[in-house]
Design an enzyme around this catalytic site. Structure first.
Site, PDB file in Angstrom:
ATOM      1  N   THR A  27       0.639  -3.856  -1.377  1.00 59.24           N
ATOM      2  CA  THR A  27      -0.697  -4.400  -1.138  1.00 59.24           C
ATOM      3  C   THR A  27      -1.179  -4.940  -2.472  1.00 59.24           C
ATOM      4  O   THR A  27      -0.545  -4.725  -3.504  1.00 59.24           O
ATOM      5  CB  THR A  27      -1.672  -3.301  -0.671  1.00 59.24           C
ATOM      6  N   ALA A  60      -0.037   0.834  -4.572  1.00 57.55           N
ATOM      7  CA  ALA A  60      -1.502   0.847  -4.617  1.00 57.55           C
ATOM      8  C   ALA A  60      -1.914   0.336  -5.993  1.00 57.55           C
ATOM      9  O   ALA A  60      -1.555   0.933  -7.017  1.00 57.55           O
ATOM     10  CB  ALA A  60      -2.025   2.263  -4.387  1.00 57.55           C
ATOM     11  N   VAL A  86       2.110   3.402  -8.208  1.00 55.32           N
ATOM     12  CA  VAL A  86       0.944   2.796  -8.859  1.00 55.32           C
ATOM     13  C   VAL A  86       1.306   1.391  -9.347  1.00 55.32           C
ATOM     14  O   VAL A  86       2.244   1.213 -10.139  1.00 55.32           O
ATOM     15  CB  VAL A  86       0.449   3.680 -10.025  1.00 55.32           C
ATOM     16  N   LYS A  87       0.544   0.432  -8.847  1.00 50.63           N
ATOM     17  CA  LYS A  87       0.828  -0.968  -9.177  1.00 50.63           C
ATOM     18  C   LYS A  87      -0.046  -1.376 -10.353  1.00 50.63           C
ATOM     19  O   LYS A  87      -1.279  -1.283 -10.296  1.00 50.63           O
ATOM     20  CB  LYS A  87       0.531  -1.823  -7.946  1.00 50.63           C
ATOM     21  N   VAL A  88       0.599  -1.822 -11.418  1.00 50.27           N
ATOM     22  CA  VAL A  88      -0.082  -2.079 -12.692  1.00 50.27           C
ATOM     23  C   VAL A  88       0.212  -3.516 -13.123  1.00 50.27           C
ATOM     24  O   VAL A  88       1.369  -3.941 -13.107  1.00 50.27           O
ATOM     25  CB  VAL A  88       0.455  -1.101 -13.778  1.00 50.27           C
TER      26      VAL A  88
END
Ligand code: E4P
Length: 219
Positions: A27, A60, A86-88
């Protein structure tokens, strides 16, 4: 090759999951906004809802862009569910945060990657996934698939574990070309996954088989 679906739409996630070939979900804040999901609590509940549908990695994305903010938000997101990644974003503080998360055992997806140099940095920081956006490169007359090839070569040269997650996939040929190059994952709209099913010879062949079966049964 793993298939992720690139949407926050729960119906589409269910439909892709029902096909039995879905390995995860990506997402981003734009996809969340498209579904009308806003506010920290609602967004986080939505991630949990996605995790309850798909037994696979769910990216996310953090909104913070400073090191402390990314760490705080990422740690909170990681606690939501064991499948959260965790999307960074690929920015200076993002790379530092990925290194921190790697040391803490929190899995990461380094997003908004548009060059081989960025992908090399993501791997050195220990990102679980790197997301090169091939469609957005194609949109500006730059070869997105050539970037996937370059990253594959670099990662194989040094044995980096970071998985290449081809993102911004627009159509089924992107998926097939990524598979030929050896991308580990493609995250795709539902339409591109479903388009892989289609072949006119399959349709006409099946129609013929069923017609012949019916004819024989009527004798
Ligand atoms: C990746 O994780 C992104 O969500 C996504 O693939 C971006 O795709 P777009 O270029 O179609 O917005």
């Amino acid at each position: 090759m793993k298939f992720f679906i690139d949407t926050a739409n729960l119906d589409q996630i269910r439909e892709a999951n029902d096909l039995g070939v879905l390995d995860g979900v990506t997402t981003n804040p734009s996809l969340m906004a498209k579904e009308g999901i806003s506010g920290t609590e609602r967004v986080r509940k939505h991630y949990v809802d996605i995790c309850s549908i798909v037994d696979g990695d769910v990216s996310a994305e953090v909104i913070a862009t400073d090191y402390e903010g990314i760490i705080k938000e990422g740690e909170e997101l990681a606690k939501l569910h064991k499948n959260i990644v965790v999307k960074v974003p690929m920015i200076r503080d993002g790379i530092k945060a990925i290194k921190y998360f790697t040391q803490k055992g929190i899995r990461t997806n380094c997003t908004l990657v548009f060059s081989a140099g960025q992908a090399l940095l993501a791997a050195k920081a220990g990102a679980t996934y790197v997301s090169p956006f091939i469609g957005r490169l194609d949109d500006v007359s730059t070869d997105g698939l050539a970037l996937i090839e370059d990253i594959r070569t670099i990662y194989d040269n040094y044995g980096y574990d970071t998985e290449i997650l081809a993102a911004s996939v627009r159509h089924p040929m992107h998926i097939i070309d990524c598979a030929k190059i050896g991308a580990d994952v493609a995250t795709c709209p539902l339409s591109a996954i479903v388009a892989l099913l289609k072949h006119p010879l399959t349709d006409s062949g099946l129609a013929q088989f069923l017609a012949d079966h019916a004819k024989a049964a009527a004798k």
